[in-house]
Design an enzyme around this catalytic site. Structure first.
Site, mmCIF file in Angstrom:
data_model
loop_
_atom_site.group_PDB
_atom_site.id
_atom_site.type_symbol
_atom_site.label_atom_id
_atom_site.label_comp_id
_atom_site.label_asym_id
_atom_site.label_seq_id
_atom_site.Cartn_x
_atom_site.Cartn_y
_atom_site.Cartn_z
ATOM 1 N N CYS A 1 0.456 -1.230 0.072
ATOM 2 C CA CYS A 1 0.087 0.062 0.040
ATOM 3 C C CYS A 1 1.166 1.405 -0.013
ATOM 4 O O CYS A 1 2.103 0.807 0.672
ATOM 5 C CB CYS A 1 -1.050 -0.048 1.467
ATOM 6 N N ARG B 1 4.691 -0.365 -6.225
ATOM 7 C CA ARG B 1 4.191 -0.939 -5.622
ATOM 8 C C ARG B 1 2.951 -1.758 -5.694
ATOM 9 O O ARG B 1 2.560 -2.509 -4.435
ATOM 10 C CB ARG B 1 3.886 0.239 -3.831
ATOM 11 N N ASN C 1 -0.949 1.067 6.287
ATOM 12 C CA ASN C 1 -0.267 0.318 5.975
ATOM 13 C C ASN C 1 0.224 -0.308 6.307
ATOM 14 O O ASN C 1 1.441 -0.460 7.380
ATOM 15 C CB ASN C 1 1.455 1.267 4.516
ATOM 16 N N GLY C 2 0.687 -2.085 5.827
ATOM 17 C CA GLY C 2 0.541 -3.171 6.855
ATOM 18 C C GLY C 2 -0.577 -4.564 7.303
ATOM 19 O O GLY C 2 -1.830 -4.062 6.587
ATOM 20 N N GLU D 1 21.592 -21.369 1.434
ATOM 21 C CA GLU D 1 22.149 -20.034 0.667
ATOM 22 C C GLU D 1 22.479 -18.849 1.469
ATOM 23 O O GLU D 1 22.628 -17.918 1.254
ATOM 24 C CB GLU D 1 19.332 -19.755 1.432
ATOM 25 N N LYS E 1 24.337 -16.498 -0.268
ATOM 26 C CA LYS E 1 24.656 -15.336 0.050
ATOM 27 C C LYS E 1 26.240 -14.156 0.219
ATOM 28 O O LYS E 1 26.450 -13.586 0.162
ATOM 29 C CB LYS E 1 23.175 -14.405 1.368
ATOM 30 N N GLU F 1 28.228 -15.051 -2.471
ATOM 31 C CA GLU F 1 27.886 -14.093 -3.450
ATOM 32 C C GLU F 1 28.212 -11.896 -3.572
ATOM 33 O O GLU F 1 28.669 -11.473 -4.542
ATOM 34 C CB GLU F 1 26.119 -13.122 -3.289
#
Length: 607
Positions: A2, A27, A98-99, A479, A483, A486
């Site tokens: 939002c 968004r 928003n949320g 993962e 990370k 990378e």
């Protein structure tokens, strides 16, 4: 995600509110609205769909006023119809949000018992009535918001406009971002600097827990303990960029901190938090007719899919084949037409994944995709699309796209279990409830950043790191290693902890940190045995666990990162955060190019 905008202006604000909302369209949203004060009285205009519908309504029904708030809504609680669109109003105020308010059901029940009448299905309306209740007890707007905020649980950004007061806006942030803009006799409030760029380049970013009182003369900011605080004013360059870093040093850091918000939106696309059920209209696949699932992906998306395999098999009892796309496309794997082929890609353009998709389609399989870009090639060539709603991800090392992929596939696993009859309605509600809590727990983990940054001062000095995990923590170990490789260029490997004695233990010495991901689940005791084997050989353990796990470790660690106690289902979502922050702060300490590491591209569109 939002979008929020608020303006205390010198001239008519409705056109400016709409212009700002256009800059927040990236968004994602399904309805929009604005509210202003006309001669001190609240009025609003709302519309379903795109902003052009709101503009058309405003052309027919103009909305005067020099102060107002606006909103683009992505539906979480309640359908994407005008009745549920923001702003929400009472006789005393208007609010945009928003949320997700996690305890809105309890608040609504309390307020209804006191005589409040609700007109929408949204969680936001509970906020409007809660603050209105405080106003009607004689409190000032500032006091009413101050005293109401502690009653809200969840992740939220809020902006309030009050009937009769053309000099006041109040904003609050707990998780999702909120920025203040300083103009010439004007003040602004927005979800990010992009929304404020047409009006000012003088920006202040609220920190987590902050709330702010805006008047035409300036802003008064308070922290979560209601202490008055100062936040630095920054010169924004957002007019020249599609997405800004905000008050973060790198896009990767900003995107890590966006995760509570984007995960909320991804989950709400698939789950009805009010009813505790899967949104069947969002699934698009009849899992009751599927006897096998084939998942294909590359890089971080492959590790997200590897976590999801556990969920599909445990929750839905659905057998899963999974492979790296660059291998799958050449295996010539025999496939059953009763299988579903699922492809996971942030960009939706990954060459190997797309080639694998076309192989499966040629074999007559139904094709589904989990993608962040719904207009991408993989999405267009799929029979069913499961969007991740992470928004633009600028950092090459994926963070929020990874956790949104996990969120989408966790919801799909619940849908599959429901369709296949392996879970009942009570279990469905329990699983949905567990997922709904993930953003709040992730927000708590983000507050450990300073502790994790201190650990990285030591990690930055080593040449090799080993990651260990069991169950869903095994793909997280891989993962985490990816990370670190990378963005810091430190050699790292991720292993199943049970494989330690089958080779990797030969690498252990006092110079190699071993990062162990070990929530206190049914596999914890076995992982502790592996940690003891590392410690016995002089290895330095960095343990990521919860309070119970930390107490039961029984070894001296180089460092222990204690996370909240969380339901087993959401462990991968919550535990993804510390492995991201370990990689990020190690790379920052070493001075590498975090957002654009050498030799890597955001989307691999060639083989």
């Amino acid at each position: 995600m939002c979008g929020i905008i608020g303006i205390i202006g010198n001239d008519q604000v409705a056109p400016r509110l709409v212009d700002a909302l256009k800059r927040l369209e990236y968004r994602g949203y399904d309805s929009a609205g604005i509210a202003t004060l006309q001669d001190g009285k609240l009025d609003r205009r709302r519309a379903e769909g795109k902003l052009v519908n709101l503009e058309n309504r405003l052309a027919r029904e103009p909305l005067p006023g020099v102060i107002g708030i606006g909103h683009t809504r992505w539906a979480t609680h309640g359908r994407p119809v005008e009745r549920n669109a923001h702003p929400h109003i009472t006789n005393r105020l208007a609010v945009v949000h928003n949320g997700i308010i996690e305890n809105f059901a309890e608040l609504r029940a309390m307020l209804e018992a006191e005589g409040c009448r609700f007109e929408t299905e949204t969680d936001t309306e509970a906020v409007a009535h809660l603050v209105t209740r405080a106003l009607e007890k004689g409190k000032t707007p500032v006091e009413a918001v101050r005293d109401s905020l502690p009653l809200l649980k969840g992740a939220f950004a809020l902006a309030f406009l009050f009937d009769g007061d053309e000099e006041l806006l109040i904003g609050a942030r707990q998780g999702p971002p909120l920025a203040i803009g300083y103009g010439n006799g004007e003040m602004f409030l927005g979800s990010d600097a992009i929304a404020l760029a047409p009006f000012t380049d003088q920006i202040v970013y609220l920190e987590d827990g902050d709330w702010v009182v805006l008047t035409r003369k300036g802003a008064t900011i308070y922290d979560e303990n209601n202490n008055r605080v100062e936040r630095p004013v920054q010169k924004s360059q957002s007019a020249n960029f599609l997405v800004s870093k905000g008050n973060h040093r790198h896009f990767m850091q900003k995107e890590m901190f966006e995760q509570p918000e984007v995960i909320s939106h991804t989950l709400s696309n698939y789950l009805d938090f009010t009813m505790g059920t899967v949104r069947e209209e969002a699934i698009g696949v009849d899992f009751s007719t599927i006897d096998r699932l084939t998942i294909t992906a590359c890089g971080t998306a492959f590790y997200a899919a590897s976590v999801a395999r556990y969920w599909f098999e445990q929750i839905a009892r659905l057998p899963v084949d999974i492979d790296i796309a660059s291998e799958f496309r050449y295996r010539e794997m025999p496939l059953s037409k009763n299988s579903l082929a699922l492809f996971v890609s942030q960009s939706g353009e990954t060459a190997d994944t797309l080639a694998s998709l076309r192989y499966c389609k040629a074999q007559g399989l139904k094709i589904a995709s989990v993608v962040n870009v719904t207009g991408s090639t993989i999405a267009r060539e799929s029979d069913a699309i499961f969007p991740t709603l992470a928004g633009p991800e600028i950092g090459v090392a994926s963070t929020k796209a990874f956790t949104c992929q996990l969120s989408a596939m966790a919801a799909l696993a619940i849908a599959a279990g429901k369709a296949r009859g392996t879970i009942d309605a009570r279990q469905e509600q329990q699983l949905v409830r567990a997922l709904s809590e993930a953003p709040r727990y992730i927000n708590q983990v983000l507050k450990l950043e300073n502790q994790i940054e201190a650990i990285c001062q030591h990690l930055a000095k080593v040449k090799h790191v080993l990651y260990l995990g069991r169950g869903t923590s095994y793909p997280l170990a891989m993962e985490g290693a990816l990370k670190l490789k990378e963005i810091s260029y430190i050699h790292a490997e991720g292993y199943a902890a049970g494989e330690l004695k089958h080779g990797p233990i030969a690498l252990i010495d006092e110079t190699m940190p071993v990062i162990v991901i070990a929530p206190s689940d049914r596999l914890y005791d076995k992982t502790v045995s592996n940690m003891q084997e590392v410690a016995a050989r002089g290895g330095r353990v960095i343990l990521i666990t919860d309070r119970k796990g930390a107490e039961g470790a029984r070894i001296d660690t180089m460092a222990t990162i204690v996370l909240p106690d969380v339901p087993e289902l959401i462990t991968p979502l919550v535990y993804a955060l510390p492995i991201q922050m370990l990689a990020y702060h190690t790379a920052v300490t070493m001075g590498t190019d975090v957002d654009q590491p050498r030799n890597l591209a955001k989307s691999v569109t060639v083989e």
